[in-house]
Design a protein around this motif. Sequence first.
Motif, PDB file in Angstrom:
ATOM      1  N   VAL A 156      23.744   9.328  48.657  1.00 33.20           N
ATOM      2  CA  VAL A 156      24.577   8.124  48.478  1.00 33.20           C
ATOM      3  C   VAL A 156      25.761   8.437  47.513  1.00 33.20           C
ATOM      4  N   LYS A 157      25.316   8.882  46.416  1.00 32.27           N
ATOM      5  CA  LYS A 157      26.414   9.007  45.467  1.00 32.27           C
ATOM      6  C   LYS A 157      27.641  10.265  45.903  1.00 32.27           C
ATOM      7  N   THR A 158      27.210  11.099  46.668  1.00 30.13           N
ATOM      8  CA  THR A 158      28.004  12.043  47.219  1.00 30.13           C
ATOM      9  C   THR A 158      28.910  11.502  48.230  1.00 30.13           C
ATOM     10  N   ASP A 159      28.311  10.679  49.121  1.00 26.69           N
ATOM     11  CA  ASP A 159      29.104  10.100  50.297  1.00 26.69           C
ATOM     12  C   ASP A 159      28.531   8.812  50.666  1.00 26.69           C
ATOM     13  N   ASN A 160      29.256   7.749  50.016  1.00 24.66           N
ATOM     14  CA  ASN A 160      28.409   6.479  50.323  1.00 24.66           C
ATOM     15  C   ASN A 160      28.684   6.017  51.676  1.00 24.66           C
ATOM     16  N   GLU A 161      29.876   6.268  52.043  1.00 28.11           N
ATOM     17  CA  GLU A 161      30.081   5.705  53.379  1.00 28.11           C
ATOM     18  C   GLU A 161      29.319   6.260  54.700  1.00 28.11           C
ATOM     19  N   LYS A 162      28.786   7.552  54.413  1.00 32.35           N
ATOM     20  CA  LYS A 162      27.865   8.093  55.484  1.00 32.35           C
ATOM     21  C   LYS A 162      26.233   7.912  55.220  1.00 32.35           C
TER      22      LYS A 162
END
Length: 640
Positions: free
Chosen positions: A332-338
């Motif tokens: 989630v930290k690296t790619d919140n939208e995904k």
Amino acid sequence: MIRIFRLSVYAFIILMGCQTVESENTKTTLFADSVELKIREFQDSRNTPAIISYLNNENARYRLQAARALASLQDSSAVEMLEVLLNDQDSSVRKAAAFSLGMTRDTIAVAPILRALKEEQIPVVRRELLEALGRVIDQPRLILLQQQEASSMPEKEGLAWGLYRAGRRNVFDQFSIEIALSLLNPQNSYRTRLGASNFLIRTRDVDNCAFQDQIRGLSAGEKAAAVRMNLVRSLGSCDKPETIEYLKKTALGDQDYRVRVNAVSALERSAALANDASLLVALLNDTQVNVAIQTAEAIDRSDNIQFNAEMQSLATEHPNQRVRGSLLSGLVKTDNEKWLPVVMEKYGAETDPYAKAYLLTAAAAGNNATQFLAEHIFSDEETVVNSAAMNGFIVSGTRQDILATAAVQPVILRALYSNDIVKTFQALTVVNDNYETYESLLDADELNKLVEENEDEFLVYNVQKLLDRLNGIESEEFAYENKQEIDWQGLQQLSENPKAVIHTTKGDIFLDLFPEDAPGSVINFINLARSGYYNGIRFHRVVPNFVIQAGCDRGDGWGGGTYAIRTEISGRQYEAGTVGMASAGKDTESTQWFITHFPTHHLDDDYTVFAKVTDGMEVVHQIEVGDAINSIEIFNSSEL
């Protein structure tokens, strides 16, 4: 490692003389002796002057008991009389006096301890004096500890532990490090090496990396897992290629999982995990779940982990819910939208409350999750879920700096007045940190209602403190009033060697209880067990290679009794399988307790030891958050 403990039996000489305590076999039932019972009552009521009055008693047993009692009080006003006991003709009394002098943690005890070391001849007493000196020595006089003669095994032990106790307070220098490394010689005793290795990991500013080649060699040749895991951990932050490779090899291959956990911890501090995806995958698939948990949480804490396809797959498919939660948090930290939608979808399909809590924590790692979290703060789900949602809401809101905004204020105020300890405490922190924004929104009637209706003394105090601030009144310092009296009658009904069996969903854990060392804690535990309080309670906290913890009736760590019992320091140390009372500070213990995975000697001087695992350590190592206690049975020694 197993200690046979016999309730209420002492072997002390009655008359003062040149003989030591060990020369007689007179046995006395502790809780049936009115004088010893009175000393214990004074200890529990923290009555230092009354205990001191027994230090010159003609009966050695009473002098011994009084000296031991003062260890829990940690009152420097007793130093002068304890110094007198350092000249006692009874060696056990001298040893107890040395321990209690160290427990004052006051530099005024340095001089009497040094004077005693000049005269004391018995190695085991000298050992206690050396460790006590480490507890009270200051930086300018550290050399006086370092130069103490230590030729016998007990004396070397005492020097190692004295250096460790000083290092815990960051009192050390280059010479201390050199002495500690010399004491790690394989020819020295296990206890000596353990104390020296603790010095290396618990001294805050020590530069172990300057000695990493020597430490690597010592670790590779060390047979005792407890010492080896400390040496491995001491290599954290060291970036020499040979050290990194050694730590990787240890993390993957050491036969003791606890050493592997410490190697992962060391690699994390060396920033050597982030660029080795194959290592991470192997560690996440370790057969001992605590290694996988330590790795997943290290990944979550890292800012530069590169997730490969296999790691992404493990985030949703790993068999352990805690590992999944930590990996999803990192994603989630690296790619919140995904990944935030993935977390929300997984949450909707999940039924286990602790798995839900981990997913809420993962959601809080990203942005745009505050509404999702707020929906679960006040839901009718289990308490552990509500608490995780509230914690996540605060974490996410703090990171985004939105906790004082109009959109968030209704949630904070509703939580404040909820009369739920987690929601109210978290909201109190927000309100106090943003007081100018919230001052005009506060409802004094609702706050007064909280004060009147809540039974938790500390929560009530903090709500009252906010009310006082609202009314421009200066608050008094907090002090617990609801102290539970020790059930002496219940203790007197126990046989020698009382035992307990903790029946868990993973198997049985067998305990020896120590009523002589911690009477208040033991009878509190026994009475709670017999009442059925622990039946169905879950282990709410598991820290890999540290502790498993239970006793919270809420399941989130915030629960327990509405009373407090006293901290009881006896000199027993935290070895693997030691059972101690959880606390929020001195004299705040209640219903929660923990069992250690391995020696955790930084707890020795602050947390009550009241039992020890005698069988079932394999169960302790398998316990995970959410595992339940079915029941706890109490037995007399003859019944097992």
